[in-house]
Design a protein around this motif. Sequence first.
Motif, PDB file in Angstrom:
ATOM      1  N   GLU A 175       0.445   8.948   0.230  1.00  0.00           N
ATOM      2  CA  GLU A 175      -0.109   7.654   0.653  1.00  0.00           C
ATOM      3  C   GLU A 175       0.304   7.429   2.109  1.00  0.00           C
ATOM      4  O   GLU A 175       1.093   8.185   2.671  1.00  0.00           O
ATOM      5  CB  GLU A 175       0.463   6.524  -0.227  1.00  0.00           C
ATOM      6  N   ARG A 235       5.499   8.926   1.657  1.00  0.00           N
ATOM      7  CA  ARG A 235       6.503   9.280   0.648  1.00  0.00           C
ATOM      8  C   ARG A 235       5.935   9.226  -0.765  1.00  0.00           C
ATOM      9  O   ARG A 235       6.416   9.900  -1.661  1.00  0.00           O
ATOM     10  CB  ARG A 235       7.690   8.322   0.741  1.00  0.00           C
ATOM     11  N   THR A 236       4.923   8.388  -0.951  1.00  0.00           N
ATOM     12  CA  THR A 236       4.359   8.232  -2.291  1.00  0.00           C
ATOM     13  C   THR A 236       3.210   9.228  -2.475  1.00  0.00           C
ATOM     14  O   THR A 236       2.364   9.379  -1.594  1.00  0.00           O
ATOM     15  CB  THR A 236       3.828   6.800  -2.497  1.00  0.00           C
ATOM     16  N   ARG A 238      -0.161  10.561  -3.432  1.00  0.00           N
ATOM     17  CA  ARG A 238      -1.500  10.099  -3.763  1.00  0.00           C
ATOM     18  C   ARG A 238      -2.222  11.168  -4.590  1.00  0.00           C
ATOM     19  O   ARG A 238      -2.834  10.873  -5.609  1.00  0.00           O
ATOM     20  CB  ARG A 238      -2.297   9.813  -2.496  1.00  0.00           C
ATOM     21  N   LYS A 296       4.257   8.410  -7.576  1.00  0.00           N
ATOM     22  CA  LYS A 296       5.718   8.390  -7.477  1.00  0.00           C
ATOM     23  C   LYS A 296       6.152   8.714  -6.047  1.00  0.00           C
ATOM     24  O   LYS A 296       5.455   9.392  -5.299  1.00  0.00           O
ATOM     25  CB  LYS A 296       6.323   9.455  -8.405  1.00  0.00           C
ATOM     26  N   MET A 297       7.358   8.265  -5.720  1.00  0.00           N
ATOM     27  CA  MET A 297       7.984   8.667  -4.469  1.00  0.00           C
ATOM     28  C   MET A 297       8.554  10.072  -4.671  1.00  0.00           C
ATOM     29  O   MET A 297       9.177  10.351  -5.696  1.00  0.00           O
ATOM     30  CB  MET A 297       9.145   7.721  -4.153  1.00  0.00           C
TER      31      MET A 297
END
Lengths: 157, 762, 327
Positions: free
Chosen positions: C248, C252-253, C255, C281-282
């Motif tokens: 994203e 860090r997240t 996608r 999730k991260m």
Amino acid sequence: MTRTIHLSLDINGGRYDLDVEPRVTLLDALREHLALTGTKKGCDQGQCGACTCHVDGKRVLSCLTLAAQVEGRQVTTIEGIAAENGELHPVQAAFVEHDAFQCGYCTPGQIMSAVACIREGHAGSDEEIREYMSGNLCRCGAYNNIVAAVREAAEMA
Amino acid sequence: MTIMEPRKHGDASDGMVGGRQTRFEGNLKVTGGATYALEYPIEGVAHAVLLQSTIPAGRVTSVDTSKAKAAPGVLLILTPDDDLGLMTASDWYGNRPENQPYHPLPREVSFNGQSIVAVIAESREQALEAAKLICVTYAQTPAVASIDDPKAGEGKVMGNLTIGWGDAEAALAAAPIRIEGEYSTPREYHVAMEPHGLTVKWDGDQLTVWEPSQWSHGMARSYSEWFGIPYENVRLISPFIGGGFGSKGAALAYSAVAAFAAKKLGRPVKLAVTRPQNFTSYGGRAATRQKIKLGATEDGVLQAIVHRGASETSTYMDYPEQTGAATPILYKVENFSSQHRVVPVNTVTPGALRGPGKNPSAFGIESAMEELAYKLGMDPLELRLKNYADHDYQSGKPWSTRRLREALTEGAAAFGWSKRSHEPRSMRDGNQLVGWGIGCGTFPVIQAPSEAMIRILGNGRVEVVSGAIDMGQGTYTILAQTVAEVFGIPVDQVEVHLGDSRLPGSAIAGGSMLAGSILGAVHKAATAARDELIGLALSDEKSPLRDTGANTLTFSGGRIAVPRDQGPSLSLPELMAALGRDEIETRRNTLPDGATPQEHHQAWTTMAKVQGPTMGEFSMHSWCAHFAEVRVDEDFGTVRVSRIVSAFDCGRLYNPRLVESQWRGGIIMGIGQALLEEGLVDQRNGRTVNNNMGDYLVPTNADVSDIQVISVGIPDYGASALGGKGVGEVGIVGVAPAIANAVFHATGKRVRDLPITLEKLI
Amino acid sequence: MRDFSYLRASSADEARQAALQAGSALLAGGTTLLDLAKCGVMEPETVVDITHLSGLGGIEVDANGARIGALAKMGEVADNVGIRAAFPAVSESLSLAASAQLRNMATIGGNLLQRTRCSYFREPAVFPACHKRNPGSGCSAMGGITRNHAVLGTSDTCIASYPGDLAVALVAFDAVVELGGRTVSVDDFFLLPGNTPERETVLERGEMITAITVPSSAAATNSTYLKVRDRQSYEFAAASAAVGLEFEADGRTVRDIRVALGGVATKPWRVRGVEQALIGKMLSLETVETASRLAMEGAVSHGANRYKIELAPRVVARAILKVGGLA
């Protein structure tokens, strides 16, 4: 009955006519039918690289290539890379200078592979040379010297 | 054959003994002009292929060849039903059973992959296709697949390999520090790049054999004995051989089959052993197991070594891979006990593979020594130096030369050993654990009588002629250098003829014995030829040097002259012309004077006259110390050897360029042994299932990083006439333990069974 | 090698016609066909050489994706600048496969169709039992030496692993196989052994792979192929992973993430469970390690290949961390 077919092959710039069964590999055609024994048979299974020669300038394994497949293509073997006056190709000379072989059996394949490796632009570093020469096994263990020879020939090229 | 002129680099001294002359036959090998055994153009040749057993033990009850016989091009099919009329040949030492028939295509099957049928056809393709149409029926019997088979049992003790002195068990029990470990090595294979095979041709009762050979005379003897023809009727030709590593020293069952087929058909026969068939047509290194117990004082002084080893052998012959071969001579120890067993299983009889005996033996003792070092908390280098053997404790004899201390200290300096951090897992580079380890190696100096011929030709060229073999070690080159030095001429004025059983006899190209043995004969013959020439030059009335009053002549820079004199000097062709001579020929050998013709024959065709390392007043061996750095991916368990420094004591080096190549080759094979190589035996039928170069992994170029080799040797004139010790075998000895020790240092995991594959580390 | 007749096809249609005949086999790079013909595993009566056909090679890369002609050579594709930029995992999977010589011979179409390296499959004279070669005859591998055999997608009839690398990268990025008249996703192209291990793909007699298309994606652009093996080069994978990742805007997240496995399964193995566990999730060491273990869901070992169950998730984790900038 086995069938034979007529082939006309372009090898080292010369024309060779032969009648062989379709299943005859390029390697066997060279060694058994055309007396071009510089190309070696190490495994006959695509696992060692001793049979490396060039088809249309690209290095390939002649043990997994049918002779019939290369009709109309240009084949180059170890017998065809030195100059006409007999002067060694720079890769051949570098192999002698760096003692890049012992028994000599894998050597024609190593040299054909090395010539292509340099031409492909895959001789930029020792690490790259090692990886791109890994399709040519050498049981005498001349690898360090092969890398040195390819490096030198690449720098001269 | 005549060798092309060598390329010349560096200075003139490269052509002398000890110089770095490039490989004499180099141009032939890089142009494809070197002709190997299956490459001779032979008119009318038929092609033979082998069919091998698919069961491990039993009896061939029938062979249905009806379809194969009808296949196109088929000329002959040989099965166990055919009596080839051959007689058993001598063993290595010349012992021969009387009137014992030989069946190279046996009815009784002793291992999976044993040749039982041969098909000969007009083309190899036709022979291969016909072979697939043959149906073999067996009566199978119980088999023992490998040393790991519970049915294998304990095997039998080899009495001659039971060694001991002092009271090892008592000293071990009394020692304050003890370690013990069990070490194993798998079946390993030569995998020479040139597969085995041969071409044979009969002319009446004269047999010509083109076959890769480490020993032209010894193999010729087998053919003469099989077929009951005089030895002189056999000519075995092998000027080039695509690697041997111990596998090409004997004529084998398929050789006899090809020669018989050629005789029966009345035409030449070529037999190419396929790559998979190479795994069972002759034996590789036997699988070994050994238990080692070491006892030491708290400050690391060895008190006792107790060693118990075993190796696989076949059901029909005892071949020991001597796990106790290096154990007794590497360290000073007052109490020693070693025993070795052979365990018969259904395999082809194992054979010699680079560093036989010493190699697996060193894996045991050199792993155990580092285990002791870690137990003591002592630097493994210090432990080795502390227990340095001042003499040979096994034979009680002094060493001829032993520069292992220098190998250890100079190797350590070059490697940077002093920067080592002792604790396992204490060196790291990102995801990679880094480890350092040492492995010492040794190989005995053995010698055999040899003979050589020198011919000085009218044109000034000098020929050196010998049946000796060059399989890549450099025989052509060092013979040329020796002759060049004796005559003071450039190497390119020398011609070398090798690899033919009709030429003067020679030691086998094996056991690292050839160079030392043959150079003695070549040097002797060349010196004799030079002396004869000097005699003629000083006495012949046509010689310009006759009236100089000199009693000898110098040979230097291509000129022959009177010492310290401004008088006439002649080149070799000028002198030969002045003398009116076309040729001066001498032949010399290193047998005792007065040896009989029978003794000559025995010397060249058997091992009966080979001299072992302790048969004289000294104990003679080559030595080495390997320092390995590994990087182990902690998550994946993959091991990469990032660096090796190896220091060698092989006495005087006749050609350092070629010696260094051989050392590197041994080290690289050792990397394969340590990390990759393993014959995988299916326990259900004794089949080696990875019988090809895609599944039996040998190192590729990418597996090999920097290797530095160092010579610490000094001339050892006790070991050989020109001061060299063996070079080819010792290079591999000690490499595998150096890597295993480095892996322990990196990971804290002690792997005692080779190869160190990734699943053993995750 | 059994005697065969040789036909050099002059057009794709002629090749398809010839391939309709029982006993015929198409010859492209030859690296599988001739190898297995020598082993006695494949015994064609007619070999139809398609290497001289024009129009089936070529590599096109644009914003939508790549289209690779079936006769393009492995080496050509590996070195293609567009492929390297948009699909690094595809390029890497090819350059880590086989040797330079074999990559100059083997075609992309042929590469997908390469057969297993199961030792028992490759030696019919010694091991007649092989359901893949001879349905109903048994399986010699089970109970034998299984170090290189599959732990995923196996059945009671077959545990042979799919040996290729390229298809692993392709299945991760939703590539599609063009078969002339129809298209099939790479994932659907390969079949599980089930009770019919002799049937490895959906390819029908007379059909021919003409091209492979790979749609562009951010994950494909940020991708890698990680191959772990005993030997440094010129060896099949003990375990491998093709991974692509898109973050994203926060960097860090997760996608989008694609994960596929090689060297451990009976077909190129997409592991959607790992992907689902990470999307949204991260990315951290812990989340990656936990998610990677899901790659082995349903894994079954047969003796010596047990290590793959331990190894493969570690390979997946390392590859994810690498494309995520954490390793």
